[in-house]
Scaffold this active site. Structure first.
Site, mmCIF file in Angstrom:
data_model
loop_
_atom_site.group_PDB
_atom_site.id
_atom_site.type_symbol
_atom_site.label_atom_id
_atom_site.label_comp_id
_atom_site.label_asym_id
_atom_site.label_seq_id
_atom_site.Cartn_x
_atom_site.Cartn_y
_atom_site.Cartn_z
ATOM 1 N N ASP A 240 12.787 -19.808 -6.394
ATOM 2 C CA ASP A 240 11.710 -20.818 -6.215
ATOM 3 C C ASP A 240 10.345 -20.542 -7.019
ATOM 4 O OD1 ASP A 240 12.989 -21.426 -3.896
ATOM 5 O OD2 ASP A 240 12.032 -19.932 -2.531
HETATM 6 N N1 URA Z 1 15.477 -16.907 -1.446
HETATM 7 C C1 URA Z 1 14.439 -17.631 -1.452
HETATM 8 O O1 URA Z 1 13.806 -17.764 -0.422
HETATM 9 N N2 URA Z 1 13.926 -18.071 -2.425
HETATM 10 C C2 URA Z 1 14.564 -17.558 -3.806
HETATM 11 O O2 URA Z 1 13.759 -17.947 -4.679
HETATM 12 C C3 URA Z 1 15.478 -17.020 -3.655
HETATM 13 C C4 URA Z 1 16.236 -16.610 -2.516
#
Ligand code: URA
Length: 238
Positions: A106
């Site tokens: 993310d």
């Molecule tokens: N899980 C998440 O919620 N976000 C990420 O970026 C990676 C794994």
């Protein structure tokens, strides 16, 4: 063994269209073993071939395998919309050779991100069948309790997932910090699992993929490195 003309070598390494690569060579921006080379037609053996462009030395690589310590506020998407893309943290020629992130973090997640232009590698790493464990350190809004850890280990039901998802391992490492190991890689998985277990993720860092630890790479946030054969081997080892 394969031999290529210098302009084709530069083109294959992402330095631009063939015409542009020829111009780079003719104008004296390319050197080999310290000697400026202006003839783009000479052929070179590509394996272990090193050359310099604008004074920076590069090794010919059929594919690139990169580890990046991703900072927050960068998007993994190929067409980023709200933040700069992670590719902007790498030398420009990698965009021209179609380097992309292996799976996604993310925009606000930090830590270990692999990048490559090898489609087979990207597929093997990100396929759900690969079962490569990934280690995350999550900072939580509410304190980490034994109940939270038990729920994450026992499995939590997420919307649009047919079966509950469970952490492979989960350890409290601070009042508001836990280490969680997942092997699935579903969308927002850590954040959604924490929310489903009654807490909330305030910050997230990926610290390890397979046996490859971000710490062992010595990368500051925003820094990247090529992965050695040894480090590549650690990616699939469990
Ligand atoms: N899980 C998440 O919620 N976000 C990420 O970026 C990676 C794994």
């Amino acid at each position: 063994m394969s031999k290529l003309t210098l302009d084709r070598i530069l083109q294959s390494q992402g330095f631009g269209a063939r015409k542009w690569c020829r111009e780079l060579i003719v104008s004296g921006e390319v050197s080999i073993a310290g000697e400026t080379v202006r003839d783009y037609r000479t052929k070179y053996e590509t394996s272990d071939f090193t050359y310099s462009v604008y004074g920076e030395e590069w090794l010919y690589r059929e594919h690139v395998y990169i580890a990046l310590n991703k900072p927050a506020d960068y998007e993994c998407s190929r067409k980023p919309s709200h933040h700069p893309g992670v590719l902007s943290l790498l030398p420009e020629q990698f965009s021209h050779r179609d380097v992309q992130s292996v799976g996604r973090l993310d925009h606000d997640t930090t830590g270990l991100l692999l990048m490559s232009d090898d489609g087979a590698f990207i597929h093997a790493q990100s396929s759900p069948k690969s079962h490569i464990p990934k280690v995350y350190v999550a900072t939580t809004h509410e304190p980490v309790t034994p109940e939270l850890v038990a729920k994450l280990l026992g499995g939590v039901k997420l919307n649009d997932e047919p079966a509950p998802l469970a952490a492979l391992l989960c350890n409290k490492i601070g009042e508001h910090e836990l280490e969680i190991v997942l092997e699935q890689g579903k969308y927002h998985q850590v954040k959604r699992m924490l929310a489903a277990a009654g807490n909330h993720c305030a910050a997230l860092n990926r610290s390890q993929i397979g046996l490859l630890k971000l710490e062992a790479l010595g990368l500051e946030l925003g820094e990247w490195c090529f992965l050695s054969a040894e480090k590549m081997g650690q990616l699939t080892a469990t």
